[in-house]
Design a protein around this motif. Structure first.
Motif, PDB file in Angstrom:
ATOM      1  N   ARG A   1       0.813  -1.216   0.000  1.00  0.00           N
ATOM      2  CA  ARG A   1       0.000   0.000   0.000  1.00  0.00           C
ATOM      3  C   ARG A   1       0.843   1.261   0.000  1.00  0.00           C
ATOM      4  NH1 ARG A   1      -3.647  -1.232   5.037  1.00  0.00           N
ATOM      5  NH2 ARG A   1      -1.690  -2.178   5.615  1.00  0.00           N
ATOM      6  N   ASP A   2       1.946   1.251   0.759  1.00  0.00           N
ATOM      7  CA  ASP A   2       2.760   2.461   0.884  1.00  0.00           C
ATOM      8  C   ASP A   2       4.191   2.091   1.260  1.00  0.00           C
ATOM      9  OD1 ASP A   2       2.396   1.666   3.488  1.00  0.00           O
ATOM     10  OD2 ASP A   2       1.125   3.358   4.032  1.00  0.00           O
ATOM     11  N   LEU A   3       5.022   3.119   1.462  1.00  0.00           N
ATOM     12  CA  LEU A   3       6.437   2.898   1.773  1.00  0.00           C
ATOM     13  C   LEU A   3       6.653   2.230   3.124  1.00  0.00           C
ATOM     14  CD1 LEU A   3       8.146   6.163   0.516  1.00  0.00           C
ATOM     15  CD2 LEU A   3       8.379   3.874  -0.387  1.00  0.00           C
ATOM     16  N   SER A   4       5.815   2.508   4.080  1.00  0.00           N
ATOM     17  CA  SER A   4       5.987   1.893   5.404  1.00  0.00           C
ATOM     18  C   SER A   4       5.804   0.377   5.320  1.00  0.00           C
ATOM     19  CB  SER A   4       5.019   2.496   6.411  1.00  0.00           C
ATOM     20  OG  SER A   4       3.682   2.201   6.048  1.00  0.00           O
ATOM     21  N   GLU A   5       4.921  -0.070   4.460  1.00  0.00           N
ATOM     22  CA  GLU A   5       4.729  -1.511   4.292  1.00  0.00           C
ATOM     23  C   GLU A   5       5.923  -2.140   3.582  1.00  0.00           C
ATOM     24  OE1 GLU A   5       0.522  -3.426   4.032  1.00  0.00           O
ATOM     25  OE2 GLU A   5       1.269  -3.124   2.003  1.00  0.00           O
ATOM     26  N   ILE A   6       6.536  -1.409   2.657  1.00  0.00           N
ATOM     27  CA  ILE A   6       7.744  -1.908   1.996  1.00  0.00           C
ATOM     28  C   ILE A   6       8.844  -2.108   3.027  1.00  0.00           C
ATOM     29  CG2 ILE A   6       9.644  -1.194   0.486  1.00  0.00           C
ATOM     30  CD1 ILE A   6       7.667  -0.224  -1.511  1.00  0.00           C
ATOM     31  N   ALA A   7       8.995  -1.179   3.954  1.00  0.00           N
ATOM     32  CA  ALA A   7      10.037  -1.282   4.971  1.00  0.00           C
ATOM     33  C   ALA A   7       9.806  -2.477   5.901  1.00  0.00           C
ATOM     34  CB  ALA A   7      10.102   0.008   5.773  1.00  0.00           C
ATOM     35  N   THR A   8       8.582  -2.933   6.026  1.00  0.00           N
ATOM     36  CA  THR A   8       8.292  -4.102   6.845  1.00  0.00           C
ATOM     37  C   THR A   8       8.796  -5.378   6.188  1.00  0.00           C
ATOM     38  OG1 THR A   8       6.296  -3.018   7.625  1.00  0.00           O
ATOM     39  CG2 THR A   8       6.435  -5.384   7.988  1.00  0.00           C
ATOM     40  N   TYR A   9       8.735  -5.455   4.864  1.00  0.00           N
ATOM     41  CA  TYR A   9       9.038  -6.696   4.157  1.00  0.00           C
ATOM     42  C   TYR A   9      10.392  -6.710   3.454  1.00  0.00           C
ATOM     43  CZ  TYR A   9       4.166  -7.535   5.071  1.00  0.00           C
ATOM     44  OH  TYR A   9       2.966  -7.703   5.693  1.00  0.00           O
ATOM     45  N   ALA A  10      11.138  -5.597   3.457  1.00  0.00           N
ATOM     46  CA  ALA A  10      12.437  -5.541   2.793  1.00  0.00           C
ATOM     47  C   ALA A  10      13.398  -4.675   3.595  1.00  0.00           C
ATOM     48  CB  ALA A  10      12.288  -4.978   1.387  1.00  0.00           C
TER      49      ALA A  10
END
Length: 181
Positions: free
Chosen positions: A104-113
């Motif tokens: 959904r957004d950049l914060s979710e990317i930081a959770t998975y990578a």
């Protein structure tokens, strides 16, 4: 009794005629789980009811085809093994093929990578959009969706309203592979 060259069957009064067209349902058949459904969704203003139906299909272990910024993609839930097998069979790909995690957004990317400062600046400048970034996955992701040797995954934040609404309804990422339609 003979009438017009044909024999007429005489039945007792009050007896019901036999209807030969009606078949009794077979109880040994399992319900079909791989039935396709087609939703026509407006590209800029998706109808909420249809997005909810698509999200329910994904949450129940289904695979959906949905539009993204650049092409159509097949998507399934991240932790569902059977849906992942179905997704790979649809695309005819093996486990060495990179899959994309739609976020959904950049914060979710930081959770998975794992993202360093330079990568974050690049992600912030180019998302949302039609770019997929190959990044090193974290332990939050199941190993079966990461690339087996590199431990990487493709990550993307879509800009299209349909994909964004589906991700909002799912309240999590969607594991995707490009649909070769």
């Amino acid at each position: 009794n003979q009438r017009g060259g044909r024999y007429r069957r005489i039945r007792p009064r009050g007896a019901r005629p036999r209807n030969r067209c009606v078949r009794k349902p077979r109880l040994d058949l399992a319900p079909q789980a791989d039935v396709a459904q087609y939703f026509s969704v407006h590209p800029t203003h998706p109808h909420h009811r249809l997005i909810v139906q698509a999200a329910r299909i994904v949450l129940a272990g289904g695979v959906v085809a949905y539009p993204t910024d650049s092409c159509y993609a097949f998507g399934c839930q991240t932790g569902d093994t059977q849906a992942l097998v179905r997704l790979r069979r649809l695309r005819d790909i093996d486990e060495r093929h990179h899959l994309t995690l739609m976020c959904r957004d950049l914060s979710e990317i930081a959770t998975y990578a794992r993202v360093n400062n330079a990568q974050f600046r690049l992600l912030k400048a180019l998302t949302p959009g039609s770019y997929t970034f190959i990044l090193e996955g974290t332990r939050e992701l199941p190993r079966r969706i990461l690339h087996p040797r590199r431990q990487t995954i493709g990550l993307r934040v879509p800009d299209l309203a349909v994909a964004r609404a589906l991700l909002e309804e799912l309240d999590g990422p969607l594991l995707s592979a490009r649909a070769m339609l």
